[in-house]
Scaffold this motif. Sequence first.
Motif, short mmCIF file in Angstrom:
data_model
loop_
_atom_site.label_atom_id
_atom_site.label_comp_id
_atom_site.label_asym_id
_atom_site.label_seq_id
_atom_site.Cartn_x
_atom_site.Cartn_y
_atom_site.Cartn_z
N THR A 67 48.41 70.56 -32.44
CA THR A 67 47.98 71.51 -33.46
C THR A 67 49.09 72.52 -33.71
O THR A 67 49.65 73.08 -32.76
CB THR A 67 46.71 72.27 -33.00
OG1 THR A 67 45.70 71.32 -32.63
CG2 THR A 67 46.17 73.15 -34.12
N LYS A 74 41.58 74.85 -38.59
CA LYS A 74 41.15 74.67 -37.21
C LYS A 74 41.47 75.91 -36.39
O LYS A 74 40.61 76.40 -35.62
CB LYS A 74 41.85 73.45 -36.60
CG LYS A 74 41.53 73.20 -35.14
CD LYS A 74 42.28 71.98 -34.62
CE LYS A 74 42.01 71.75 -33.13
NZ LYS A 74 42.76 70.55 -32.63
N ARG A 107 49.67 71.07 -43.98
CA ARG A 107 48.97 71.16 -42.69
C ARG A 107 47.80 72.13 -42.75
O ARG A 107 47.42 72.73 -41.74
CB ARG A 107 49.95 71.59 -41.60
CG ARG A 107 51.04 70.55 -41.34
CD ARG A 107 52.11 71.11 -40.41
NE ARG A 107 53.10 70.09 -40.09
CZ ARG A 107 54.30 70.34 -39.55
NH1 ARG A 107 54.64 71.60 -39.27
NH2 ARG A 107 55.15 69.37 -39.29
N GLN A 112 45.03 72.05 -40.16
CA GLN A 112 45.34 72.62 -38.84
C GLN A 112 45.22 74.15 -38.88
O GLN A 112 44.78 74.77 -37.92
CB GLN A 112 46.72 72.18 -38.39
CG GLN A 112 46.79 70.67 -38.19
CD GLN A 112 48.04 70.24 -37.47
OE1 GLN A 112 48.46 70.87 -36.51
NE2 GLN A 112 48.65 69.16 -37.94
#
Length: 338
Positions: free
Chosen positions: A185, A236, A230, A233
């Motif tokens: 990550t 997240k 991304r 990510q």
Amino acid sequence: MKLLSVAIPCYNSSSYMNHAIETLLTGGEDMEIILVDDGSKDETLQVAKEYENRYPGIIRTIHQENGGHGEAVNTGLRNASGLYFKVVDSDDWVNEEALQKILEVLRTMVENAQSLDMLIANYVYEKVSLGKQKVIEYKGALPENCIFTWSDTGHFKNSQNIIMHSVIYRTKLLKECGLVLPSHTFYVDNIFVYYPLTYVKTMYYLNVDFYRYFIGREGQSVNEQIMMQRIDQQLKVNKIIIDCHDLTKIKCKKLRHYMVKYLVMMLTVSTVFLVKDGSEESLKKRDELWDYLKKKNKRLYHEVNKYFLGKSMQMSSRTGRKIIIIGYHISRKIYGFS
């Protein structure tokens, strides 16, 4: 026991990692430098081993299967034996004179048996290709050259977020608070600096330009196009930040205010990239992110909405989305990452 452990996560870094290592070596025997080769496919491990052979009492090399930046930091922390812990990315470096001053402060803390949880120093955006620098300092927000608590802090400007590059944590604090970063990550540096804050009781600000943050390498995670690619990510990490603490229960008002403001910044960055993409899928992800906060902690959601950025990021009209993008381009200059 070493005074300061520094973990350097390395992935395909053989062509530039020496600069970070050489600047840290000026700290001498007080330093423990942990080179974490995160499954590199170039000569990174060989370069790291050569340094370990040359400086056996200072440098340690650890090889692991690829787990991403967060897992490399986890490995560095698990193996750190120094009293304090710092992460330096392999394409960055530190100022040698500032390092000596930091070591002197840490040494004084130990000799006087003073408890220090976090040391903060300035960092510098190094835009080498443009020949430009931008120093991020904490004057006004933090007392200088003394131990202080959150209650002693002042107003943080938008450019004065405490980030991974500006902090050195007490190693034992990081281990005892259970900090573990997710593997595979990007952008976990936000978790690294944010999660331990509620455990930090004592701080020290040294007004020196210590960390040099290199901007401009191709494929760098903070490159805007890469960040947009991304985005999942980023989302997240946003959710992990939301989940890690109930900010509404933090008793210290100044700490709570700072952490809410940091969360607003995180949500703003992710929202802007989703709005800039403009696809139906991206706009849906934007709405899902804010709904996640609302469902997770309604009180915190309302507190975030008290900020102009928090409220404006949820504008759904076409005009509203244009305002978000214009505001972003203005704030890039304020935050200093452009």
